[in-house]
Design a protein around this motif. Structure first.
Motif, short mmCIF file in Angstrom:
data_model
loop_
_atom_site.label_atom_id
_atom_site.label_comp_id
_atom_site.label_asym_id
_atom_site.label_seq_id
_atom_site.Cartn_x
_atom_site.Cartn_y
_atom_site.Cartn_z
N ALA A 230 2.98 5.20 13.49
CA ALA A 230 2.13 6.28 12.97
C ALA A 230 2.19 7.51 13.86
CB ALA A 230 0.69 5.79 12.82
N GLY A 231 2.04 7.31 15.16
CA GLY A 231 2.02 8.45 16.07
C GLY A 231 3.39 8.98 16.43
N ARG A 232 4.43 8.18 16.17
CA ARG A 232 5.82 8.57 16.45
C ARG A 232 6.02 8.97 17.91
NH1 ARG A 232 9.11 10.43 11.43
NH2 ARG A 232 7.87 9.60 9.70
N SER A 233 5.49 8.15 18.80
CA SER A 233 5.71 8.39 20.22
C SER A 233 7.16 8.05 20.58
CB SER A 233 4.77 7.54 21.07
OG SER A 233 3.43 7.85 20.78
N PRO A 234 7.70 8.67 21.62
CA PRO A 234 9.06 8.36 22.05
C PRO A 234 9.20 6.89 22.41
CG PRO A 234 8.30 10.39 23.06
CD PRO A 234 7.11 9.80 22.37
N LEU A 235 10.42 6.39 22.29
CA LEU A 235 10.70 4.99 22.58
C LEU A 235 10.62 4.74 24.07
CD1 LEU A 235 11.73 2.20 21.57
CD2 LEU A 235 14.06 3.10 21.88
N ASP A 236 9.86 3.75 24.44
CA ASP A 236 9.76 3.34 25.83
C ASP A 236 11.04 2.60 26.23
OD1 ASP A 236 9.16 1.90 28.24
OD2 ASP A 236 7.03 2.02 27.78
N GLU A 237 11.66 3.00 27.32
CA GLU A 237 12.90 2.36 27.77
C GLU A 237 12.69 0.87 28.00
OE1 GLU A 237 16.65 1.43 28.97
OE2 GLU A 237 15.93 3.22 27.91
N ARG A 238 11.50 0.49 28.43
CA ARG A 238 11.21 -0.93 28.62
C ARG A 238 11.32 -1.69 27.30
NH1 ARG A 238 6.91 -3.61 27.20
NH2 ARG A 238 5.82 -1.66 26.69
N VAL A 239 10.83 -1.10 26.23
CA VAL A 239 10.90 -1.74 24.91
C VAL A 239 12.35 -1.85 24.45
CG1 VAL A 239 10.27 -1.50 22.47
CG2 VAL A 239 8.58 -1.00 24.26
#
Length: 292
Positions: A230-239
């Motif tokens: 929903a918020g479209r936050s950037p992808l966390d490198e950890r994920v």
């Protein structure tokens, strides 16, 4: 060897019922290689080139695309690339232009090779394969249930592949492939990915790293729960990194002439991480596709 040339789908089904050992041939890019190297000598060849409906595609009432088994890769790229971007990306990696003009997804499915390029995007996009026999009629097989072993599928001896059904991409899709050279190469391993934003989930497909093409379910569930749809936050490198690790965990590769099992596991982890990164970046930008 007998050569059968039906002119209609009904004739093709009847011929297959009479000769269950007959091998269907359309583009011939897989079958003719085995014949030329004397790896397989079937009782008959069933030429499907005169069955015109197999070379057509349409949009069905449920919104899905129905693509005939004999639609060649070149037409999938040119006519369906915008709606099936993952499959089109994979199709661009198939052989030479001549092979792409002749080879078909239906042939890829029929051969059921773990290294087939169309399998990962079909798995990631939740495709279904339409098969039929003269005796039992039509049935739909989910792509995840179609592959049963090395070059083996759920097809019964008297069945033929008629089409595959898949929804147009609602989110970004990606395909990545590693080979021993840049062109006309059999995959050392490959990975397909599709984002399904309406369901907030991810589809995956692993190729050439197990006895059959397969999905990475644990990786899918993990990433779907971690992404900020929903918020479209950037992808966390950890994920991204953990997603790659889980995708590789789903594989069961072997050592062969194209690569080692260890290399395939490493490559899958990298490809999964990269395809998720590319697809999520495109999702953040509001796009449906990105170029692999």
């Amino acid at each position: 060897m007998e050569f059968l040339r039906p002119t209609s789908w009904g004739e093709a089904l009847a011929a297959k019922a009479d000769a269950p050992g007959a091998v269907p041939i359309a583009g011939g890019t897989d079958v003719m290689v085995e014949l030329n190297f004397d790896k397989h000598r079937p009782e008959a060849l069933l030429d499907l080139n005169r069955v015109g409906e197999l070379a057509t595609w349409s949009e069905e009432e449920d919104g899905r695309l129905r693509v005939g088994a004999a639609v060649p890769y070149a037409r999938i790229i040119g006519e369906l690339g915008g709606r099936l971007p993952g499959l089109a990306m994979a199709a661009r990696t198939v052989g030479s232009p001549q092979i792409r003009n002749r080879g078909t997804v239906g042939g890829n499915l029929g051969a059921a090779s773990p290294a087939g390029d169309s399998h990962p995007p079909l798995l990631a996009a939740d495709a279904e394969i339409e098969v039929e026999s003269a005796a039992r009629g039509t049935r739909m097989i989910p792509a995840g249930e179609f592959y049963t072993g090395v070059k083996r599928s759920a097809l019964a001896p008297d069945e033929l592949i008629r089409a595959f059904h898949v929804r147009p991409a609602e989110g970004p899709q990606q395909f990545s492939k590693i080979g021993t050279r840049n062109a006309m190469v059999i995959a050392v391993c490959s990975f397909g990915l599709a984002l399904h934003p309406s369901d907030q989930r991810i589809g995956t497909g692993i190729g050439s790293a197990a006895p059959t093409p397969r999905r990475a379910f644990e990786a899918e569930e993990y990433a779907a729960g971690e992404l900020d749809w929903a918020g479209r936050s950037p992808l966390d490198e950890r994920v991204a990194r953990r997603f790659g690790e889980l995708a590789a965990r789903a594989a069961a590769p072997i050592d062969d002439v194209r690569g080692t099992a260890e290399y395939r596991l490493h490559a899958l982890s990298v490809m999964a991480r990269r395809t998720l990164t590319w697809a999520w970046k495109d999702y953040l930008n509001g796009g449906a596709t990105a170029c692999a």
